[in-house]
Structure formats: structure tokens, C-alpha cells
Design a protein around this motif. Structure first.
Motif, short mmCIF file in Angstrom:
data_model
loop_
_atom_site.label_atom_id
_atom_site.label_comp_id
_atom_site.label_asym_id
_atom_site.label_seq_id
_atom_site.Cartn_x
_atom_site.Cartn_y
_atom_site.Cartn_z
N UNK A 59 4.48 -2.91 7.96
CA UNK A 59 5.20 -1.90 7.19
C UNK A 59 6.64 -1.85 7.67
N UNK A 60 7.55 -1.62 6.74
CA UNK A 60 8.95 -1.39 7.09
C UNK A 60 9.18 0.12 7.06
N UNK A 61 9.14 0.79 8.23
CA UNK A 61 9.25 2.25 8.24
C UNK A 61 10.55 2.72 7.61
N UNK A 62 10.43 3.71 6.76
CA UNK A 62 11.62 4.24 6.08
C UNK A 62 11.30 5.62 5.51
N UNK A 116 3.99 10.07 11.90
CA UNK A 116 4.01 10.11 13.36
C UNK A 116 3.74 11.50 13.93
N UNK A 117 3.75 12.52 13.08
CA UNK A 117 3.36 13.85 13.54
C UNK A 117 1.88 13.91 13.89
N UNK A 118 1.11 12.99 13.29
CA UNK A 118 -0.32 12.91 13.62
C UNK A 118 -0.47 12.07 14.89
N UNK A 119 -1.13 12.62 15.88
CA UNK A 119 -1.19 11.95 17.19
C UNK A 119 -1.95 10.64 17.18
N UNK A 120 -2.69 10.37 16.10
CA UNK A 120 -3.47 9.14 16.04
C UNK A 120 -2.85 8.05 15.21
N UNK A 121 -1.60 8.20 14.79
CA UNK A 121 -0.94 7.16 14.01
C UNK A 121 -0.13 6.25 14.91
N UNK A 122 -0.32 4.95 14.74
CA UNK A 122 0.40 3.92 15.49
C UNK A 122 1.00 2.93 14.49
N UNK A 123 2.14 2.36 14.84
CA UNK A 123 2.82 1.39 13.97
C UNK A 123 3.02 0.08 14.72
N UNK A 124 3.00 -1.03 13.98
CA UNK A 124 3.37 -2.29 14.60
C UNK A 124 4.79 -2.67 14.16
N UNK A 125 5.33 -3.74 14.74
CA UNK A 125 6.74 -4.08 14.51
C UNK A 125 6.91 -5.40 13.76
N UNK A 126 5.85 -5.90 13.13
CA UNK A 126 5.92 -7.23 12.52
C UNK A 126 6.98 -7.33 11.43
N UNK A 127 7.24 -6.23 10.70
CA UNK A 127 8.21 -6.29 9.61
C UNK A 127 9.39 -5.34 9.82
N UNK A 128 9.59 -4.90 11.04
CA UNK A 128 10.73 -4.02 11.31
C UNK A 128 12.01 -4.82 11.23
N UNK A 129 12.98 -4.32 10.48
CA UNK A 129 14.22 -5.05 10.23
C UNK A 129 15.29 -4.76 11.27
N UNK A 130 16.29 -5.64 11.32
CA UNK A 130 17.54 -5.51 12.08
C UNK A 130 17.32 -5.61 13.59
N UNK A 175 0.85 -1.20 0.00
CA UNK A 175 0.00 0.00 0.00
C UNK A 175 0.88 1.25 0.00
N UNK A 176 0.53 2.22 -0.82
CA UNK A 176 1.22 3.50 -0.87
C UNK A 176 0.67 4.40 0.24
N UNK A 177 1.51 4.71 1.22
CA UNK A 177 1.07 5.53 2.36
C UNK A 177 1.20 7.02 2.10
N UNK A 178 1.74 7.41 0.96
CA UNK A 178 2.01 8.83 0.70
C UNK A 178 0.79 9.73 0.85
N UNK A 179 -0.42 9.32 0.44
CA UNK A 179 -1.57 10.22 0.58
C UNK A 179 -2.05 10.40 2.02
N UNK A 180 -1.65 9.50 2.93
CA UNK A 180 -2.26 9.47 4.26
C UNK A 180 -2.05 10.73 5.08
N UNK A 181 -0.83 11.31 5.14
CA UNK A 181 -0.68 12.54 5.95
C UNK A 181 -1.63 13.65 5.52
#
Length: 292
Positions: free
Chosen positions: A207-210, A218-232, A185-191
């Protein structure tokens, strides 16, 4: 050997008998007078069968037994059936019934706003099943995050005080069936979309945050991320320390991925007590105070 030096082979071979939590976090140093248990909430799981192959834990009873062995006490679950089924009323009925049978499971309703009459599916999830959140798969269902139907879903969810989970990916593009190739999914429109919804709560899954998009979201107070695909090995710690407090949640993407994998990455991150509690349950409570 401290709690972060355990080998991955030892963890996987031991969970069936003594539980991963006791192996990974046996010497967690609590604050003075703190007697709280280390609660673990998996905010990213799915029930039933993955459409393209059988998974070792795709039987619900087997999956729950694995979670119990790992010491996970709460699991937020959507349904794999939502990816390709058009009858989401039936999908959510089966999901709600299975979750009702199992105390650890919290049903997350599945919505496809590209289908006609999806508003009725939303009403049933909220009013009949009292589901605290809705999960969407824009890439499988063929719409963008600035599509009017998704924006309307976000509006309804915010008004109903429900959170929305956006699954960015379900499977690596390299292993997908060639006739069902699904990009992330392209997250670019979300902010930009969120500018009109200051009270919306959205969790981004798998999502792999990058890049700059991470800080924008994350500037939006209602955005949360999970760690299922976080690398390293330091990826989770870095993300937690760069994000506002209580915005990074534990998620495994089980049973597509084995839940031990996410636990190992958490252990290797060498989080302090506050960070660990926030990741494993505190941030989940911030996202959904109605459940915990």
C-alpha cells in the motif's frame, strides 16, 4: 562515502558476492555493549510463479539464494497460486511443504473467504500447518472489507491469535492484463470494522499510505504496514516517525519486485539505530511473537 551514499548500481552488482546488508549498513553504530546482529525479516514475499509472466526469481531456490546473499534471515511467504486457484487446500499444502524444506521461510496461509467451505481452509492452516498468519486478496477474490465473510475470518483469526495480511495490490494497474484488471483494495471500511475487534492484528501489504485513512488505521493498535510500495527517499522515515512504535515492517513484495529495491530505500531513509532495528525485525516481532 557513508552507508547511505552507495550508488544503486554498486549495490545491485555487489550483492551476489558480498551481500547487500554489509554494503548498506557496514558502519551501523551500536549502543554501548550491544552485540546483537542486524536481523532482517522480509514480511512480504510470495512463492511459485506469478500467473501472468515469468519473474527472474520465481524459482524458490533462486529466490532463497538471493535472500541469503542479501543477509535476510527470515521470509514470510504466501503463494501466487492463491490469486486464481480455487483449491486452496492444495495451494497451502504446497506452500507448507516448500517452507518446511527451507529454514528461512515462514508459511503464511492463503484464505479466500468468498469460497464455500473456506472455514476448513482456515482450520488446516492453523491446526495442521501451524501457520502464524493468513494472507487475503480481496480485490482478486471479489469482496469488500466490510463483507460478512471477511469479518468472520477476522473474528476467527483473532480468536486463534493469528494475524491477517491484506494485500492491497499485487501489480500496478498500468501493467495488468486487460482481461484481468484488478483495482487496489479499498481500505475505507477497515477502521469501522476494527471497532469490534480491538485485539485483531492486521498487516497491510503493498500500500502507498496517503491521506487521512493512514492515521485512522494507525489509531488501531493492531494495524501494521509494510514498506514495499512506499515512495520517495524520505517516505519510509516519514512513515516510521508518524506511526506508533513498532508498527512499520520491512517487506519487499519479492519476487514481483527485486528485494534490493526495498533495501535501497531503507538505506536512503537514513534511519537511526532504533528505527532501523524496529523496521527490519523489531516490528515483525511485535506482530508475531510466536515466530521470532
Amino acid at each position: 562515502m557513508n552507508k547511505f551514499e552507495i550508488s544503486r548500481r554498486e549495490l545491485i552488482s555487489s550483492t551476489a558476492t558480498i551481500g547487500a546488508a554489509s554494503i548498506l549498513f557496514p558502519t551501523l553504530k551500536l549502543s554501548a555493549g550491544d552485540t546483537r546482529e542486524l536481523k532482517i525479516v522480509d514480511t512480504n514475499a510470495s512463492l511459485f510463479q506469478w500467473p501472468f509472466r515469468r519473474l527472474p526469481l520465481d524459482e524458490t531456490e533462486t529466490l532463497i539464494n538471493k535472500y541469503r546473499a542479501l543477509g535476510v534471515s527470515e521470509i514470510w511467504a504466501g503463494s501466487y497460486e492463491a490469486l486464481l486457484h480455487r483449491d486452496l487446500v492444495g495451494v497451502n499444502e504446497r506452500l507448507a511443504e516448500k517452507c518446511h524444506e527451507t529454514p528461512e521461510l515462514i508459511a503464511i496461509g492463503e484464505i479466500n473467504p468468498a469460497l464455500p467451505g473456506w472455514e476448513r481452509d482456515f482450520e488446516l492452516c492453523v491446526q495442521k500447518h501451524n501457520m502464524p498468519g493468513l494472507r487475503v486478496h480481496p480485490n482478486y477474490h471479489g469482496y469488500k472489507l466490510d463483507d460478512p465473510s471477511f469479518i468472520n475470518l477476522l473474528k476467527l483469526a483473532t480468536e486463534a491469535e493469528r494475524f491477517v495480511q491484506i494485500a492491497v495490490a499485487m501489480e500496478d494497474a498500468r501493467t495488468q492484463h486487460p482481461l484481468v484488471a484488478v483495482p487496489d483494495v479499498d481500505l475505507a471500511p477497515l477502521p469501522g470494522v476494527l471497532l469490534d475487534f480491538p485485539d485483531a492484528k492486521i498487516q497491510i501489504l503493498n500500500w502507498k499510505p496517503r491521506g487521512a485513512i493512514t492515521s485512522q488505521l494507525l489509531q488501531h493498535r493492531g494495524i501494521f504496514l509494510d514498506v514495499a510500495r512506499v515512495d520517495s527517499t524520505d517516505g519510509i522515515a516519514k512513515l516510521i516517525r508518524e506511526a506508533p512504535e513498532n508498527r512499520i515492517l520491512f517487506g519487499t513484495h519479492a519476487p514481483f519486485l527485486i528485494p534490493e529495491a526495498a533495501m535501497i530505500r531503507v538505506a536512503e531513509s537514513k534511519l537511526n539505530e532504533k528505527e532501523l532495528r524496529s523496521l527490519l525485525s523489531g516490528a515483525a516481532q511485535s506482530l508475531n511473537r510466536k515466530v521470532l
